[in-house]
Structure formats: structure tokens, C-alpha cells
Design a protein around this motif. Structure first.
Motif, short mmCIF file in Angstrom:
data_model
loop_
_atom_site.label_atom_id
_atom_site.label_comp_id
_atom_site.label_asym_id
_atom_site.label_seq_id
_atom_site.Cartn_x
_atom_site.Cartn_y
_atom_site.Cartn_z
N ALA A 30 0.85 -1.19 0.00
CA ALA A 30 0.00 0.00 0.00
C ALA A 30 0.89 1.24 0.00
CB ALA A 30 -0.92 0.00 1.22
N LEU A 31 0.56 2.17 -0.86
CA LEU A 31 1.29 3.42 -0.97
C LEU A 31 0.35 4.58 -0.67
CD1 LEU A 31 3.21 2.76 -4.32
CD2 LEU A 31 4.05 2.41 -1.99
N LEU A 32 0.91 5.65 -0.16
CA LEU A 32 0.12 6.86 0.13
C LEU A 32 0.45 7.92 -0.91
CD1 LEU A 32 -1.89 7.97 2.26
CD2 LEU A 32 0.08 9.06 3.37
N TYR A 33 -0.60 8.43 -1.55
CA TYR A 33 -0.45 9.47 -2.56
C TYR A 33 -1.20 10.73 -2.13
CZ TYR A 33 1.42 6.39 -6.26
OH TYR A 33 2.19 5.56 -7.01
N ARG A 34 -0.72 11.83 -2.62
CA ARG A 34 -1.50 13.07 -2.54
C ARG A 34 -2.18 13.28 -3.89
NH1 ARG A 34 0.33 19.36 -1.11
NH2 ARG A 34 -1.62 20.30 -1.83
N TYR A 35 -3.51 13.45 -3.84
CA TYR A 35 -4.32 13.68 -5.03
C TYR A 35 -4.84 15.12 -5.03
CZ TYR A 35 -4.89 8.88 -6.81
OH TYR A 35 -4.69 7.65 -7.38
N ARG A 36 -4.93 15.68 -6.21
CA ARG A 36 -5.60 16.97 -6.38
C ARG A 36 -6.29 16.98 -7.73
NH1 ARG A 36 -3.35 20.21 -10.11
NH2 ARG A 36 -1.17 19.83 -10.69
N PHE A 37 -7.36 17.75 -7.84
CA PHE A 37 -8.01 17.91 -9.14
C PHE A 37 -7.08 18.72 -10.06
CE2 PHE A 37 -12.49 17.36 -7.35
CZ PHE A 37 -12.67 16.14 -7.99
N THR A 38 -7.04 18.32 -11.33
CA THR A 38 -6.26 19.07 -12.31
C THR A 38 -6.93 20.41 -12.59
OG1 THR A 38 -7.45 17.92 -14.07
CG2 THR A 38 -5.30 17.03 -13.42
N THR A 39 -6.19 21.30 -13.22
CA THR A 39 -6.74 22.57 -13.67
C THR A 39 -7.38 22.37 -15.04
OG1 THR A 39 -4.68 23.18 -14.79
CG2 THR A 39 -4.88 23.78 -12.45
N TRP A 40 -8.07 23.42 -15.51
CA TRP A 40 -8.67 23.35 -16.84
C TRP A 40 -7.59 23.08 -17.90
CZ3 TRP A 40 -13.71 23.19 -18.08
CH2 TRP A 40 -14.64 23.61 -17.12
N ARG A 41 -6.45 23.76 -17.76
CA ARG A 41 -5.38 23.57 -18.75
C ARG A 41 -4.83 22.15 -18.70
NH1 ARG A 41 -0.71 27.94 -18.74
NH2 ARG A 41 -2.51 29.16 -19.44
N GLU A 42 -4.61 21.62 -17.50
CA GLU A 42 -4.10 20.26 -17.37
C GLU A 42 -5.09 19.24 -17.90
OE1 GLU A 42 -1.28 20.61 -13.36
OE2 GLU A 42 -3.47 20.47 -13.16
N LEU A 43 -6.36 19.46 -17.67
CA LEU A 43 -7.37 18.53 -18.18
C LEU A 43 -7.36 18.50 -19.70
CD1 LEU A 43 -9.80 16.63 -17.73
CD2 LEU A 43 -11.26 18.67 -17.67
N ARG A 44 -7.25 19.66 -20.33
CA ARG A 44 -7.25 19.72 -21.80
C ARG A 44 -6.00 19.06 -22.39
NH1 ARG A 44 -9.43 25.00 -20.90
NH2 ARG A 44 -7.33 25.86 -21.04
N SER A 45 -4.87 19.24 -21.72
CA SER A 45 -3.61 18.74 -22.30
C SER A 45 -3.35 17.27 -21.99
CB SER A 45 -2.44 19.59 -21.78
OG SER A 45 -2.33 19.48 -20.37
N THR A 46 -3.84 16.78 -20.85
CA THR A 46 -3.52 15.40 -20.44
C THR A 46 -4.74 14.48 -20.44
OG1 THR A 46 -3.89 15.79 -18.08
CG2 THR A 46 -1.69 16.30 -18.96
N GLY A 47 -5.94 15.03 -20.37
CA GLY A 47 -7.13 14.21 -20.25
C GLY A 47 -7.31 13.61 -18.87
#
Length: 491
Positions: free
Chosen positions: A435-452
Motif C-alpha cells: 500500500a502506498l500513500l499518494y497526494r491527489y488533487r483535481f487538475t486545472t482546466w489547462r491540465e485537463l485539456r492537455s492530459t485528459g
């Protein structure tokens, strides 16, 4: 019995909506129990019910399973509740005599009380008590044979008042961000189980987040008092609750909490403006006496929950009696600013090296794959996914069951795997899991468009040491699993 003050015939449509809505929630709750219990607290579950029943006496956790427990009996009770709630949803309780109708509602309550009181940490949610309290009150709401009793409607409004006002007070007294109107800059991203629109809610402009928070305070701290005023004020207050709860439904997954609150709001909405009330028969004396007795009981039991509301040390989502008859409610007295997620991986390689290829298990509701849009599951309750959120906040909270979960994955346990979205080892179980611990955050509008990708994640570190499969693990018993339960207690 013809007491003019006792009957409220104009609320017949409200009763119809309330009862059918409650039956629908019962239906979801029983199906959830039937499909998930074996892996969670069945005989070979993560926190086995037989062990719990041996430790805890009937008086501390009353229910049918103190008479005898087996997975087959539990499944029978859950599916019986499913069938009965479906029958009530389709109107069966209105087609039988009043006494039989009350017995049907009472049986639903007893069955679900028995499930909750053996469900342990998997059922330690405020909406379980809310369903039981509402289910108890609806026993005394009558059916099509009689007009709705005014006293029961008042008790349902009193329940709705505690749900809303308790949640409002716990926020106002709790995290300062609620008073500063900034909590919703974080909440949509860090809530236990985001929904498909949560990303968009999180990306609303900051002024709208402040409007959200301010509207929440009005709805939860002011509107509840209007529920007890004459019509049309009470009805308008009920509609305000409905609108607010539907906003919450759109913004996240909170099992049936919001839907049940919507159902309860109809206790304040007068249906006479829509259609005239049908003729009802006279209220039987025994039914009137039962309603009055239930009202007296709830009034007495309300003392401690009411005192809790006024206390500076207000408790959130607490039951003050073993039957969950009158409870206290509240949610999100504090809001986490950063989202952490526990990600479970496995490998079929015998030796762990820096080059080991790890494959990730997919959960149904909690974030995992960064490109996967969160799904809408509420009102269905994904109990393991919810507790994985708590596990990320506090490893000690998950200590009683987390390592056992890893061992079940090492066995490719079919009941456990049914709770997951994907198993990366369908042919043979893995040799090691971690088990690993990650930090998650919502992407920005720009990140969503560029990476999906809807999420961006950053590795924090191991949540605990890897757990390995040994030759004897294929026949691991509950007791031997307990002996390994300290492997992943700390991150």
C-alpha cells in the motif's frame, strides 16, 4: 376516533411520497448489505461478525443475530428486507389492513437494526441511524385507511430539524473556514467520494464558493426553525431543504443521506395545493394510542440529543440509545485541505527489487486512475471505498481490518474482489501486495485539456511494508490472519 387535532388529511400526498421514498432507501440499504457483507463482516470477513457477537452482549447491540449468526442467515435477512421494501415501494402497505401495514414497517426496522448493530465500523455512519430513526417513526404514520397523524408529522419534522440544525452547528462551531466562507474551496476535492460533477464544482470561482457556504449556513441554521410554522411557511422551508440537498447530490456521493433528507422534507410540505385529499376512515382508538405513546417516548428520548445541540462539546452522528430511536447528526465539522489516498498494488514476481513491476487494484468509487472521471454511486453505499478514505486520514483507524484486506487480496478472495472495480491478477493471486500513500488533487482546466486527466497525484511514500503470500496462506484462517494484523498499522 374523531379528534380534529389528531388527523392531518391534507398531508396524504406528502405521506405517500415520504413512505415510498423511505421504502426506496430501505431497498438500497438492504441490497447494499446483501452484496457486501461477506467480505466485510461475514464469517471470513475483515471484521467477522461472529467474533463481534461473542464480545458484545445483546444489551449493547440488540438484534436478531444474537440468537444465531451465519452468513446464510444474514443473507436471508438482507434479501427478505429487500423483498419487503420493494413490496412497500410498490404500494403493498396501503393495500392491507392498518395493523398489517404497521407490522410490515416494523419488520423492516427490526431487520435493518439487526444489520446495523452487527455491522461494526462498516455501519458507523450517521445515515444508518437516520434511516433507523425515520423507519421507526413511519411505523406510526398510518396507511391509506386513515389520515396522517399530525403528531407523527411533527416528529418527522423534529428529526429533519436535528439533521439540518445539527449539521449547521457542527460547522459553525468547528472548522474556522466555515465562518470565513472558504471551506468549499477545498471540500469538493477532499470529500470522501467525489462524484462526476465534483471536479466542476471545485473549479467554480471563489466568490461562488463563498455563496455556497453562506447558503449552507442559512439553510441549516435558519430554515429549520421555519419547519414548525404554519403553512405556507413550513412548506417553503421544506422545499428549501429539498433544493439544498439536491445540490449536494449533484456535488458528491454521500450514500442515501441527502436523498433521505429530501424524503423527510415532505413532512413539512402540504400536498393540498396539488390535489384534494381523498376520504379516510376514522382513526382507530388503538392506533391513536400507539401514536401518542410513540410521541411520548420520542419526547423523553429527545432530551439528550437536544442537550447535545446546545452543548459547546457537541457530538456528531451519535446515538443515545441502543435502538437508534433518537440521535444527533452532523457532518464535516472539519474539512481536510489536502487529499490523501491509499493505493494498493500487487506483483507476481517472487523477489522485490527496484525493477519490480507493480500493478494497481482499482476501486469502484474512490479515486485511483487519474484519467477516470469519478462515478455517481449514491444512494448506493460503497462501504470499503468510504473506509479507505478514513484509512488515508488515520492508519490507526484502519488497523483492525487493513492488513486482513491485503491478505484477502493475496488469496484472490472472490468476495473481496467483488467489492473492487478491477483485479490485476485474474489468473493467479499475487505474491506480494503493498500500500502506498499518494497526494491527489483535481487538475486545472489547462491540465485537463492537455492530459485528459481529472486528477494529478504525487507519491508520498509507503503506507506500510509489503505483505507476502506464504505457502500456508491459501488456507489462512481468521485467527492466523489476526496474527499478522500489525504489518500495516503505521504508514
Amino acid at each position: 376516533m374523531e379528534w380534529e387535532w389528531f388527523a392531518a388529511p391534507d398531508y396524504w400526498l406528502s405521506r405517500l411520497v415520504l413512505q415510498r421514498g423511505l421504502a426506496a432507501v430501505y431497498l438500497v440499504a438492504f441490497v447494499s448489505a446483501a452484496l457486501q457483507f461477506r467480505a466485510l463482516f461475514g464469517e471470513r470477513g475483515l471484521t467477522p461478525a461472529p467474533d463481534f457477537l461473542r464480545r458484545v452482549p445483546f444489551r449493547d447491540s440488540p438484534g436478531l443475530f444474537h440468537l444465531r449468526y451465519s452468513d446464510r442467515l444474514f443473507a436471508s435477512a438482507a434479501w427478505l428486507g429487500t423483498a419487503l421494501s420493494a413490496a412497500v415501494l410498490l404500494g403493498a402497505a396501503d393495500r392491507v389492513p392498518l395493523a398489517v401495514s404497521m407490522a410490515m414497517w416494523a419488520l423492516l426496522w427490526v431487520l435493518y437494526l439487526s444489520i446495523v448493530n452487527v455491522g461494526q465500523t462498516w455501519y458507523a455512519f450517521g445515515w444508518e441511524s437516520l434511516l433507523l430513526e425515520a423507519g421507526f417513526l413511519v411505523v406510526f404514520l398510518g396507511n391509506a385507511d386513515v389520515a396522517p397523524p399530525l403528531l407523527t408529522l411533527v416528529l418527522l419534522r423534529w428529526l429533519l430539524f436535528r439533521v439540518e440544525f445539527g449539521a449547521g452547528l457542527i460547522k459553525w462551531r468547528g472548522d474556522p473556514c466555515w465562518r470565513r466562507l472558504t471551506c468549499l474551496e477545498y471540500h469538493h476535492e477532499t470529500q470522501p467520494m467525489p462524484g462526476p460533477l465534483s471536479w466542476f464544482f471545485h473549479r467554480l470561482p471563489r466568490p461562488l464558493h463563498r455563496v455556497e457556504a453562506a447558503a449552507n449556513h442559512v439553510t441549516q441554521l435558519v430554515i429549520p426553525f421555519l419547519l414548525f410554522l404554519p403553512q405556507p411557511v413550513a412548506g417553503a422551508a421544506g422545499l428549501a431543504v429539498v433544493v439544498t440537498q439536491l445540490w449536494l447530490v449533484a456535488s458528491g456521493n454521500f450514500a442515501w443521506l441527502n436523498w433521505l433528507t429530501v424524503v423527510l422534507a415532505f413532512s413539512a410540505i402540504d400536498g393540498s395545493a396539488v390535489v384534494d385529499a381523498p376520504a379516510h376512515g376514522p382513526t382507530p382508538l388503538w392506533f391513536g394510542a400507539a401514536v401518542i405513546a410513540a410521541t411520548a417516548l420520542v419526547s423523553v428520548l429527545s432530551y439528550r440529543p437536544a442537550r447535545n445541540l446546545l452543548s459547546r462539546r457537541q457530538r456528531m452522528n451519535a446515538s443515545f440509545d441502543r435502538l437508534h430511536l433518537v440521535n444527533t447528526y452532523g457532518a464535516f465539522g472539519s474539512v481536510t485541505r489536502v487529499r490523501h489516498e491509499v493505493v494498493i498494488e500487487g506483483t507476481d514476481e517472487e523477489r522485490i527489487t527496484d525493477a519490480t513491476r507493480w500493478r494497481e487494484y482499482g476501486f469502484r468509487g474512490k479515486p485511483g486512475d487519474v484519467r477516470r472521471l469519478p462515478r455517481q454511486y449514491a444512494p448506493y453505499h460503497l462501504r470499503l471505498d468510504w473506509l479507505m478514505w478514513f484509512a488515508a486520514l488515520s492508519p490507526s483507524y484502519a488497523a483492525p481490518w487493513f492488513t486482513r484486506l491485503l491478505h484477502r487480496l493475496l488469496e484472490n478472495d472472490p468476495d473481496t474482489l467483488r467489492l473492487l472495480r478491477s483485479n490485476p491478477f485474474p489468473g493467479a493471486p499475487p505474491v506480494h501486495v503493498r500500500a502506498l500513500l499518494y497526494r491527489y488533487r483535481f487538475t486545472t482546466w489547462r491540465e485537463l485539456r492537455s492530459t485528459g486527466a481529472w486528477w494529478d497525484r504525487e507519491l508520498i511514500g509507503p503506507y506500510g511494508p509489503p505483505v507476502s503470500r506464504r505457502p500456508s496462506d491459501a488456507d489462512t484462517s481468521t485467527d492466523s490472519t489476526d496474527a499478522d494484523s500489525t504489518d500495516a498499522d503505521t504508514p
